[in-house]
Write an enzyme that holds these catalytic residues in place. Structure first.
Site, PDB file in Angstrom:
ATOM      1  N   GLY A 136       0.820  -1.202   0.000  1.00  0.00           N
ATOM      2  CA  GLY A 136       0.000   0.000   0.000  1.00  0.00           C
ATOM      3  C   GLY A 136       0.853   1.250   0.000  1.00  0.00           C
ATOM      4  O   GLY A 136       2.038   1.226   0.342  1.00  0.00           O
ATOM      5  N   CYS A 137       0.250   2.381  -0.367  1.00  0.00           N
ATOM      6  CA  CYS A 137       1.012   3.625  -0.511  1.00  0.00           C
ATOM      7  C   CYS A 137       1.460   4.177   0.841  1.00  0.00           C
ATOM      8  O   CYS A 137       2.639   4.479   1.034  1.00  0.00           O
ATOM      9  CB  CYS A 137       0.203   4.657  -1.295  1.00  0.00           C
ATOM     10  SG  CYS A 137      -1.473   4.935  -0.682  1.00  0.00           S
ATOM     11  N   PHE A 138       0.535   4.315   1.798  1.00  0.00           N
ATOM     12  CA  PHE A 138       0.922   4.743   3.135  1.00  0.00           C
ATOM     13  C   PHE A 138       1.930   3.762   3.731  1.00  0.00           C
ATOM     14  O   PHE A 138       2.918   4.159   4.338  1.00  0.00           O
ATOM     15  CB  PHE A 138      -0.303   4.815   4.061  1.00  0.00           C
ATOM     16  CG  PHE A 138      -0.979   6.158   4.118  1.00  0.00           C
ATOM     17  CD1 PHE A 138      -0.256   7.324   4.314  1.00  0.00           C
ATOM     18  CD2 PHE A 138      -2.356   6.258   4.003  1.00  0.00           C
ATOM     19  CE1 PHE A 138      -0.887   8.566   4.387  1.00  0.00           C
ATOM     20  CE2 PHE A 138      -2.997   7.482   4.070  1.00  0.00           C
ATOM     21  CZ  PHE A 138      -2.267   8.637   4.260  1.00  0.00           C
TER      22      PHE A 138
END
Length: 327
Positions: A136-138
């Site tokens: 995921g990006c976070f």
């Protein structure tokens, strides 16, 4: 060098568009099809207007098995459904950009085992893998700010994180919190302490530091900009600034996209690139960490191509030497 034949499922969204932008200019990539039921027959550039003049590809509603790798750019929860409904030949590698296979308990489907695709954590496993769960990006931004501490056994207190993401992180489908008039000149918090990326972050940190059981207090924010993530983190640490900087420099020395900066950093340095910049400060007994990425590239599609490069024995940076927009 052999050309890699590529299929993309879910090519009409933001991650699909970013993936196309990178792969069209990748020296070893051949895009065989871009699947989208709702846009079948339309030119790619009708949806991704930035690609007008770069490609004559059209969306397709059929899947070809004559590919080497399939990128799944479908929504969260839809990757498993897609693979159930569309059996893919075992010799086709899969890189999934959804969250469906990221956690260890969910990493197997139909005899396919998915490796968590964070190269700075699992590079050697990725090289041998047939299936990748793209992070995921976070999670990517936060983990890259913490991995050197975990690898050296220096995560020994609660970790406090405040991270802000651009509006593209919410996907292309419009919603109440992504509408321009709401997002512009605004800032808001969502899912405090409960964001879904906490689970994958925890698994990665305990992979490196087996005894890690400290609380991760994560406050995500919606920013009023289009792309990028800035994560500001702090924890108690007995390390001096010089010791911490050496840990980070040594850990990322062999990783071409992640860099320790000795000067404070700002988001524009990484937007439109696959780079990660990390900056450290020491305040009393607290170590302060800033980590920045482009959420659509290193946080999604760029990292997916980085994983493809590793899986097929290519230069890790192939197709990813991208120029940021500084001004």
């Amino acid at each position: 060098m052999k050309t890699i034949r590529i299929g993309i499922a879910g090519g009409a969204g933001y991650t699909g568009g970013e993936l196309l932008s990178v792969l069209i200019n990748h020296p070893y990539a051949e895009i065989v099809f871009v699947h989208s039921n709702s846009n079948a027959g339309k030119p790619i550039s009708d949806i991704h207007s930035d690609l007008f003049g770069d490609t004559n590809l059209k969306f397709s509603d059929t899947l070809s098995q004559n590919i080497d790798v399939l990128f799944l750019c479908v929504g969260h929860g839809d990757a498993k459904k897609f693979l159930d409904a569309n059996p893919i030949n075992e010799n086709v590698k899969i890189i999934d950009l959804s969250q469906d296979f990221r956690l260890k308990n969910n990493s197997t489907q139909a005899k396919r085992n998915f490796v968590y695709g964070l190269p700075e954590l699992n590079r050697e496993s990725i090289k041998k893998a047939d299936n990748i769960a793209n992070p995921g990006c976070f999670a990517t931004c936060i983990q890259l700010g913490l991995l050197p501490l975990a690898a050296s056994g220096n995560l020994n207190s609660e970790i406090h994180i405040n991270a802000t993401t651009g509006s593209s992180g919410a996907g292309q489908s419009p919603g109440a919190t992504t509408h321009f008039t709401w997002r512009n000149n605004n800032l808001s918090i969502y899912k405090p302490f409960e964001h879904q990326h906490l689970n994958e972050i925890g698994e990665s940190l305990t992979q490196l530091q087996k005894n890690f059981n400290e609380e991760i207090s994560f406050i995500p924010q919606r920013g009023n900009f289009s792309r990028g993530i800035l994560a500001a983190m702090y924890l108690e640490s007995s390390l001096s600034l010089e010791q911490a900087q050496k840990l980070y420099s040594d850990y990322y020395e062999s990783h071409p996209f992640t860099h320790l900066s000795l000067k404070n950093i700002d988001l524009k340095q990484v937007v439109n690139t696959n780079k990660v910049l990390v900056y450290l400060e020491k305040h009393g007994n607290k170590l302060f960490i800033i980590s920045i990425i482009d959420n659509l590239l290193k946080g999604a599609s760029g990292q997916a191509v980085q994983n493809m490069n590793l899986m097929f024995g290519l230069d890790e940076m192939a197709g990813l030497k991208l120029k940021g927009i500084r001004f």
